[in-house]
Design a protein around this motif. Structure first.
Motif, PDB file in Angstrom:
ATOM      1  N   HIS A   1       0.877  -1.178   0.065  1.00 14.82           N
ATOM      2  CA  HIS A   1      -0.063  -0.063   0.054  1.00 14.82           C
ATOM      3  C   HIS A   1       0.818   1.336   0.006  1.00 14.82           C
ATOM      4  CE1 HIS A   1      -3.717   2.305   0.435  1.00 14.82           C
ATOM      5  NE2 HIS A   1      -3.107   2.913   1.666  1.00 14.82           N
ATOM      6  N   GLY A   2       2.118   1.229   0.813  1.00 15.20           N
ATOM      7  CA  GLY A   2       3.120   2.122   0.809  1.00 15.20           C
ATOM      8  C   GLY A   2       3.482   2.512  -0.299  1.00 15.20           C
ATOM      9  N   ASP A   3       3.904   1.507  -1.156  1.00 14.00           N
ATOM     10  CA  ASP A   3       4.263   1.397  -2.512  1.00 14.00           C
ATOM     11  C   ASP A   3       3.544   2.171  -3.433  1.00 14.00           C
ATOM     12  OD1 ASP A   3       6.856   0.461  -1.382  1.00 14.00           O
ATOM     13  OD2 ASP A   3       6.494  -1.493  -2.203  1.00 14.00           O
ATOM     14  N   LYS A   4       2.147   2.054  -3.289  1.00 14.60           N
ATOM     15  CA  LYS A   4       1.401   2.415  -4.212  1.00 14.60           C
ATOM     16  C   LYS A   4       1.144   3.705  -4.303  1.00 14.60           C
ATOM     17  CE  LYS A   4      -1.593  -1.793  -5.014  1.00 14.60           C
ATOM     18  NZ  LYS A   4      -2.818  -2.251  -5.031  1.00 14.60           N
ATOM     19  N   GLN A   5       1.006   4.216  -2.841  1.00 16.72           N
ATOM     20  CA  GLN A   5       1.049   5.660  -2.595  1.00 16.72           C
ATOM     21  C   GLN A   5       2.323   6.526  -3.089  1.00 16.72           C
ATOM     22  OE1 GLN A   5       0.309   5.837   1.741  1.00 16.72           O
ATOM     23  NE2 GLN A   5      -2.053   5.872   1.483  1.00 16.72           N
ATOM     24  N   LYS A   6       3.432   5.824  -2.837  1.00 18.34           N
ATOM     25  CA  LYS A   6       4.521   6.576  -3.391  1.00 18.34           C
ATOM     26  C   LYS A   6       4.746   6.737  -4.906  1.00 18.34           C
ATOM     27  CE  LYS A   6       7.749   5.159   0.258  1.00 18.34           C
ATOM     28  NZ  LYS A   6       8.936   4.317   0.592  1.00 18.34           N
ATOM     29  N   GLU A   7       4.219   5.405  -5.518  1.00 20.64           N
ATOM     30  CA  GLU A   7       4.085   5.498  -7.090  1.00 20.64           C
ATOM     31  C   GLU A   7       3.115   6.654  -7.612  1.00 20.64           C
ATOM     32  OE1 GLU A   7       3.347   1.784  -9.161  1.00 20.64           O
ATOM     33  OE2 GLU A   7       4.626   0.836  -7.595  1.00 20.64           O
ATOM     34  N   GLU A   8       2.037   6.819  -6.872  1.00 19.76           N
ATOM     35  CA  GLU A   8       0.924   7.943  -7.250  1.00 19.76           C
ATOM     36  C   GLU A   8       1.737   9.081  -6.972  1.00 19.76           C
ATOM     37  OE1 GLU A   8      -3.417   8.897  -6.092  1.00 19.76           O
ATOM     38  OE2 GLU A   8      -2.678   7.209  -5.634  1.00 19.76           O
ATOM     39  N   TYR A   9       2.128   9.350  -5.859  1.00 20.48           N
ATOM     40  CA  TYR A   9       2.828  10.352  -5.760  1.00 20.48           C
ATOM     41  C   TYR A   9       3.641  10.876  -6.683  1.00 20.48           C
ATOM     42  CZ  TYR A   9       5.759  14.084  -3.374  1.00 20.48           C
ATOM     43  OH  TYR A   9       6.414  15.312  -2.888  1.00 20.48           O
ATOM     44  N   ASN A  10       4.601  10.061  -7.222  1.00 19.37           N
ATOM     45  CA  ASN A  10       5.571  10.385  -8.371  1.00 19.37           C
ATOM     46  C   ASN A  10       5.072  10.687  -9.572  1.00 19.37           C
ATOM     47  OD1 ASN A  10       7.936   9.920  -6.369  1.00 19.37           O
ATOM     48  ND2 ASN A  10       7.845   8.023  -6.857  1.00 19.37           N
ATOM     49  N   LYS A  11       4.099   9.860  -9.828  1.00 21.70           N
ATOM     50  CA  LYS A  11       3.358  10.316 -11.068  1.00 21.70           C
ATOM     51  C   LYS A  11       2.618  11.482 -11.306  1.00 21.70           C
ATOM     52  CE  LYS A  11       1.900   5.454 -12.334  1.00 21.70           C
ATOM     53  NZ  LYS A  11       0.435   4.599 -12.372  1.00 21.70           N
ATOM     54  N   LEU A  12       2.033  12.096  -9.900  1.00 23.94           N
ATOM     55  CA  LEU A  12       1.639  13.238  -9.882  1.00 23.94           C
ATOM     56  C   LEU A  12       2.582  14.468  -9.643  1.00 23.94           C
ATOM     57  CD1 LEU A  12      -1.257  12.918  -6.938  1.00 23.94           C
ATOM     58  CD2 LEU A  12      -1.567  13.434  -9.417  1.00 23.94           C
ATOM     59  N   ARG A  13       3.677  14.131  -9.262  1.00 25.50           N
ATOM     60  CA  ARG A  13       4.847  15.043  -9.289  1.00 25.50           C
ATOM     61  C   ARG A  13       5.407  15.067 -10.726  1.00 25.50           C
ATOM     62  NH1 ARG A  13      10.451  14.118  -6.226  1.00 25.50           N
ATOM     63  NH2 ARG A  13      11.273  16.311  -6.561  1.00 25.50           N
ATOM     64  N   ILE A  14       5.470  14.034 -11.360  1.00 21.81           N
ATOM     65  CA  ILE A  14       5.845  14.124 -12.778  1.00 21.81           C
ATOM     66  C   ILE A  14       4.891  15.108 -13.810  1.00 21.81           C
ATOM     67  CG2 ILE A  14       6.279  12.850 -14.843  1.00 21.81           C
ATOM     68  CD1 ILE A  14       7.338  10.759 -12.938  1.00 21.81           C
ATOM     69  N   GLU A  15       3.744  14.758 -13.381  1.00 22.76           N
ATOM     70  CA  GLU A  15       2.729  15.817 -14.271  1.00 22.76           C
ATOM     71  C   GLU A  15       2.654  17.154 -13.890  1.00 22.76           C
ATOM     72  OE1 GLU A  15      -1.254  14.045 -13.620  1.00 22.76           O
ATOM     73  OE2 GLU A  15      -0.826  11.967 -14.523  1.00 22.76           O
ATOM     74  N   LEU A  16       3.004  17.442 -12.679  1.00 23.84           N
ATOM     75  CA  LEU A  16       3.053  18.776 -12.321  1.00 23.84           C
ATOM     76  C   LEU A  16       4.191  19.295 -12.833  1.00 23.84           C
ATOM     77  CD1 LEU A  16       2.118  21.182 -10.523  1.00 23.84           C
ATOM     78  CD2 LEU A  16       3.573  20.161  -8.738  1.00 23.84           C
ATOM     79  N   LEU A  17       5.556  18.549 -12.862  1.00 26.43           N
ATOM     80  CA  LEU A  17       6.574  19.160 -13.616  1.00 26.43           C
ATOM     81  C   LEU A  17       6.457  19.463 -15.151  1.00 26.43           C
ATOM     82  CD1 LEU A  17       9.454  17.000 -11.818  1.00 26.43           C
ATOM     83  CD2 LEU A  17       8.929  19.504 -11.587  1.00 26.43           C
ATOM     84  N   GLU A  18       5.804  18.352 -15.744  1.00 29.56           N
ATOM     85  CA  GLU A  18       5.445  18.628 -17.246  1.00 29.56           C
ATOM     86  C   GLU A  18       4.556  19.812 -17.599  1.00 29.56           C
ATOM     87  OE1 GLU A  18       3.557  15.041 -18.268  1.00 29.56           O
ATOM     88  OE2 GLU A  18       5.478  13.781 -18.383  1.00 29.56           O
ATOM     89  N   PHE A  19       3.518  20.133 -16.480  1.00 24.25           N
ATOM     90  CA  PHE A  19       2.685  21.148 -16.575  1.00 24.25           C
ATOM     91  C   PHE A  19       3.428  22.423 -16.658  1.00 24.25           C
ATOM     92  CE2 PHE A  19       0.155  24.488 -14.664  1.00 24.25           C
ATOM     93  CZ  PHE A  19      -0.825  24.391 -15.466  1.00 24.25           C
ATOM     94  N   LYS A  20       4.485  22.483 -15.509  1.00 19.45           N
ATOM     95  CA  LYS A  20       5.196  23.676 -15.423  1.00 19.45           C
ATOM     96  C   LYS A  20       6.010  23.999 -16.707  1.00 19.45           C
ATOM     97  CE  LYS A  20       5.376  23.881 -10.403  1.00 19.45           C
ATOM     98  NZ  LYS A  20       6.421  23.968  -9.125  1.00 19.45           N
ATOM     99  N   ARG A  21       6.467  22.832 -17.191  1.00 16.56           N
ATOM    100  CA  ARG A  21       7.646  22.752 -18.401  1.00 16.56           C
ATOM    101  C   ARG A  21       6.789  23.242 -19.394  1.00 16.56           C
ATOM    102  NH1 ARG A  21       9.897  17.694 -20.449  1.00 16.56           N
ATOM    103  NH2 ARG A  21       8.934  17.056 -18.654  1.00 16.56           N
TER     104      ARG A  21
END
Length: 173
Positions: A12-32
């Motif tokens: 469950h913790g790993d899934k949350q980390k993956e989801e967090y990383n995906k959201l972070r990547i999307e935010l960085l793409e949005f900013k870029r």
């Protein structure tokens, strides 16, 4: 069972980390990429220009004609709706129906014709009060009436005061 619970928590913790990383990547793409900003619009315009460059002259003319027709059709539709609305406003059926919402009239406390008369009346009253106060300060008991409100002699006719010829001359000026 204790191992199962630890494994579930870890998964469950790993899934949350993956989801967090995906959201972070999307935010960085949005900013870029800055989706929805001027940079995005410029990119879309560039894509449209690239598409137009790939078109032949005939295709470009056809595209221009079709887009022109769409705007012309849109204008015609808007004008038709406007004319329809005007006809509806002027229809006798609408005027006869008292319960129709379009027959309501706005009513204001002060009519536009009388909007500034309040201020004029107030100024006149202020002038009268000032005159009264001055007369009282001087010790006089008689209060003067404002200009234009003087008594006319009651036994004199209006024709004797102002002749018709004088009135005609005054209107010609």
């Amino acid at each position: 069972s204790e191992m199962c619970i630890r494994d579930r928590r870890r998964v469950h913790g790993d899934k949350q980390k993956e989801e967090y990383n995906k959201l972070r990547i999307e935010l960085l793409e949005f900013k870029r990429e800055k989706i929805g900003t001027q940079k995005e619009k410029e990119r879309q315009n560039q894509e449209q220009l690239d598409e137009k460059r790939l078109m032949s002259n005939v295709e470009l003319k056809r595209h221009k004609y079709i887009t022109g027709q769409k705007t012309k059709m849109h204008e015609d539709e808007v004008l038709a709706k406007l004319n329809q609305f005007r006809q509806k406003l002027n229809s006798t059926q609408l005027k006869d129906d008292d319960e129709n919402w379009m027959n309501n009239r706005l009513r204001f406390h002060i009519d536009s014709a009388k909007a500034y008369s309040h201020f004029e009346n107030k100024e006149k009253m202020d002038d009268i009060r000032r005159d009264e106060e001055k007369a009282i300060m001087r010790g006089g008991t008689q209060v003067r009436r404002p200009a234009g409100e003087e008594d006319q002699p009651r036994d004199v006719k209006m024709d004797d005061v102002v002749s018709i010829d004088k009135l005609i001359k005054m209107t010609e000026k």
